[in-house]
Design a protein around this motif. Structure first.
Motif, PDB file in Angstrom:
ATOM      1  N   LEU A 109       0.829  -1.197   0.000  1.00 26.54           N
ATOM      2  CA  LEU A 109       0.000   0.000   0.000  1.00 26.54           C
ATOM      3  C   LEU A 109       0.872   1.259   0.000  1.00 26.54           C
ATOM      4  CD1 LEU A 109      -2.716  -0.907   2.672  1.00 26.54           C
ATOM      5  CD2 LEU A 109      -2.969  -0.904   0.184  1.00 26.54           C
ATOM      6  N   SER A 112       0.105   6.967   1.814  1.00 22.90           N
ATOM      7  CA  SER A 112      -1.138   7.730   2.019  1.00 22.90           C
ATOM      8  C   SER A 112      -2.272   6.871   2.564  1.00 22.90           C
ATOM      9  CB  SER A 112      -1.575   8.378   0.700  1.00 22.90           C
ATOM     10  OG  SER A 112      -1.812   7.384  -0.295  1.00 22.90           O
ATOM     11  N   ALA A 113      -2.252   5.564   2.273  1.00 18.43           N
ATOM     12  CA  ALA A 113      -3.332   4.672   2.689  1.00 18.43           C
ATOM     13  C   ALA A 113      -3.204   4.228   4.137  1.00 18.43           C
ATOM     14  CB  ALA A 113      -3.386   3.457   1.778  1.00 18.43           C
ATOM     15  N   THR A 114      -2.026   4.352   4.713  1.00 18.42           N
ATOM     16  CA  THR A 114      -1.801   3.868   6.079  1.00 18.42           C
ATOM     17  C   THR A 114      -1.410   4.969   7.052  1.00 18.42           C
ATOM     18  OG1 THR A 114       0.536   3.378   5.606  1.00 18.42           O
ATOM     19  CG2 THR A 114      -1.059   1.608   5.204  1.00 18.42           C
ATOM     20  N   TRP A 128      -1.641  -4.621   3.570  1.00 13.44           N
ATOM     21  CA  TRP A 128      -3.033  -4.257   3.818  1.00 13.44           C
ATOM     22  C   TRP A 128      -3.075  -3.405   5.076  1.00 13.44           C
ATOM     23  CZ3 TRP A 128      -5.439  -6.103   8.316  1.00 13.44           C
ATOM     24  CH2 TRP A 128      -4.855  -7.225   8.933  1.00 13.44           C
ATOM     25  N   THR A 129      -4.222  -2.836   5.336  1.00 11.64           N
ATOM     26  CA  THR A 129      -4.373  -1.999   6.521  1.00 11.64           C
ATOM     27  C   THR A 129      -5.703  -2.277   7.205  1.00 11.64           C
ATOM     28  OG1 THR A 129      -4.422   0.285   7.368  1.00 11.64           O
ATOM     29  CG2 THR A 129      -5.402  -0.087   5.208  1.00 11.64           C
ATOM     30  N   GLU A 276      -5.822   2.691  -5.011  1.00 15.77           N
ATOM     31  CA  GLU A 276      -5.080   3.432  -3.996  1.00 15.77           C
ATOM     32  C   GLU A 276      -5.867   4.648  -3.523  1.00 15.77           C
ATOM     33  OE1 GLU A 276      -1.297   4.296  -5.719  1.00 15.77           O
ATOM     34  OE2 GLU A 276      -0.553   2.226  -5.513  1.00 15.77           O
ATOM     35  N   GLU A 277      -6.563   5.292  -4.444  1.00 15.46           N
ATOM     36  CA  GLU A 277      -7.385   6.439  -4.071  1.00 15.46           C
ATOM     37  C   GLU A 277      -8.496   6.014  -3.120  1.00 15.46           C
ATOM     38  OE1 GLU A 277     -10.102   9.995  -6.142  1.00 15.46           O
ATOM     39  OE2 GLU A 277      -8.937   8.612  -7.406  1.00 15.46           O
ATOM     40  N   VAL A 279      -8.621   3.251  -1.037  1.00 15.91           N
ATOM     41  CA  VAL A 279      -8.145   2.830   0.286  1.00 15.91           C
ATOM     42  C   VAL A 279      -7.642   4.032   1.080  1.00 15.91           C
ATOM     43  CG1 VAL A 279      -6.516   1.360   1.535  1.00 15.91           C
ATOM     44  CG2 VAL A 279      -7.644   0.496  -0.524  1.00 15.91           C
ATOM     45  N   THR A 280      -7.003   4.986   0.409  1.00 18.19           N
ATOM     46  CA  THR A 280      -6.585   6.211   1.088  1.00 18.19           C
ATOM     47  C   THR A 280      -7.794   6.977   1.601  1.00 18.19           C
ATOM     48  OG1 THR A 280      -4.571   6.395  -0.249  1.00 18.19           O
ATOM     49  CG2 THR A 280      -5.378   8.414   0.786  1.00 18.19           C
ATOM     50  N   TRP A 281      -8.852   7.045   0.801  1.00 19.94           N
ATOM     51  CA  TRP A 281     -10.085   7.700   1.235  1.00 19.94           C
ATOM     52  C   TRP A 281     -10.721   6.947   2.398  1.00 19.94           C
ATOM     53  CZ3 TRP A 281     -15.196   5.951   1.215  1.00 19.94           C
ATOM     54  CH2 TRP A 281     -16.174   6.929   1.441  1.00 19.94           C
ATOM     55  N   THR A 283      -9.427   5.234   4.777  1.00 22.46           N
ATOM     56  CA  THR A 283      -8.740   5.422   6.058  1.00 22.46           C
ATOM     57  C   THR A 283      -8.654   6.892   6.458  1.00 22.46           C
ATOM     58  OG1 THR A 283      -6.586   5.467   4.938  1.00 22.46           O
ATOM     59  CG2 THR A 283      -7.358   3.331   5.763  1.00 22.46           C
TER      60      THR A 283
END
Length: 342
Positions: A109, A112-114, A128-129, A276-277, A279-281, A283
């Motif tokens: 990831l 930005s996603a974590t 993963w997160t 990616e957009e 998963v970032t959103w 979290t």
């Protein structure tokens, strides 16, 4: 061959068209073209149906949800391998994430996603997160029990003194995640003994809603589940469900285990920027607060979001330290089968 998971869509236009054409025709002929993002979703379908339209509106992307159950969808992805149409995988409980991760099917990831999630809820390899959490609890009937009558450890429910008095639902992913925590913390032998004790002394019911109903009605004195079942029932039914209360285990007992919902991006995804957009959103504070304010009443993992005050605060929980990436779903299944619970 694993059955393909059920498909749902989030666009109003697609819902309208579905009244004219069957779902199989739509997916087979590609009437609306390919979506920008395909999400295999094993979290609560209602929750994703609430929040995905927010992402679609904000991002301008079209999302297709395919919903199913944790372990079934994890095994579906492993079977599909690099040919999986999934871009993102979401689960209720982390053991399903480990199945896909151990098969080497997740991409790392982006930061930005974590960035908004505490590090204990993100595997070291960042494949993963976590994004939501549920606290293990025991419900008890307030007509027959008091808080002082409840055991100090969830392991005590396997003792003969609880024969016929404690309900649990072994077939669902929720309880199996709790067993995975007991396995990680106590070891195989102790877990096998605990499961044998529950089989001998516990009351097996169909699902966690029945656990709660059995406690409310006084059919049993106590039940094992996650916190949100009780809070949601109290929110929806008020005084009609006032014959039970929650017991939170403390001192890092296995009964204080936090089950983590996970989000990962498939390495085979052809839509990685969109994935990616998303998963970032997911979290980020906006989505985390939206989930906190939804019907689900699960704990957001982003510290900038929080549940309503009536739910026990996240920072007052006393969960055991568990490596979210190490919970072993297949071994849990073997132990539960050996105990006659599956």
């Amino acid at each position: 061959m694993t059955t393909s998971p059920r498909r749902t869509t989030t666009r109003a236009g697609v819902a309208l068209a579905a009244t004219l054409l069957t779902a199989s025709t739509l997916s087979g002929c590609g009437v609306f073209g390919s979506p920008d993002l395909v999400i295999y979703n094993a979290q609560h379908e209602q929750l994703l149906d609430e929040i995905v339209p927010l992402f679609e509106e904000e991002s301008g992307l079209d999302v297709e949800l395919r919903s199913g159950k944790d372990l079934e969808m994890a095994n579906q992805i492993v079977e599909e391998g690099e040919d999986s149409p999934a871009d993102v995988f979401l689960t209720e409980n982390s053991p399903a994430m480990s199945i896909v991760d151990n098969a080497g099917l997740f991409a790392e990831l982006p930061e930005s996603a974590t960035a908004t999630i505490p590090e204990q809820y993100v595997p070291a390899d960042r494949t993963w997160t976590g994004f939501l959490a549920r606290s293990t609890v025991a419900m008890y009937n307030t007509d027959t029990m008091t808080e002082a009558d409840m055991p100090a450890s969830i392991l005590d429910f396997a003792d003969p003194e609880w024969q016929g008095r404690v309900a649990f639902s072994p077939t669902g992913a929720d309880f199996q995640a709790i067993v995975s925590a007991v396995l990680e913390l106590e070891g195989e032998e102790a877990t096998a003994e605990w499961l044998a004790g529950l089989k001998a002394n516990g009351v097996i019911v169909q699902n966690n809603l029945v656990v709660m109903q059995s406690v409310d009605s006084g059919e049993v004195d106590a039940g094992i589940a996650y916190h949100y079942y009780w809070y949601r029932d109290r929110q929806e039914n008020g005084e009609d469900s006032d014959t039970s209360a929650l017991h939170f285990f403390g001192d890092q007992d296995p009964g204080a285990f936090l089950s983590i919902s996970g989000a990962g991006i498939l390495d085979s995804s052809e839509n990685k920027p969109a994935a990616e957009e998303f998963v970032t959103w997911l979290t980020g504070t906006e989505a985390q607060q939206a989930m906190a304010e939804s019907y689900a009443l699960e704990y957001p993992l982003n510290p900038d979001a929080s549940l309503a005050p009536e739910v026990k605060p996240f920072d007052e929980l006393e969960p055991p330290a568990v490596d979210v990436a190490s919970l072993n779903g297949p071994q849990v299944t073997e132990l539960m089968t050996a105990a006659g619970l599956l």
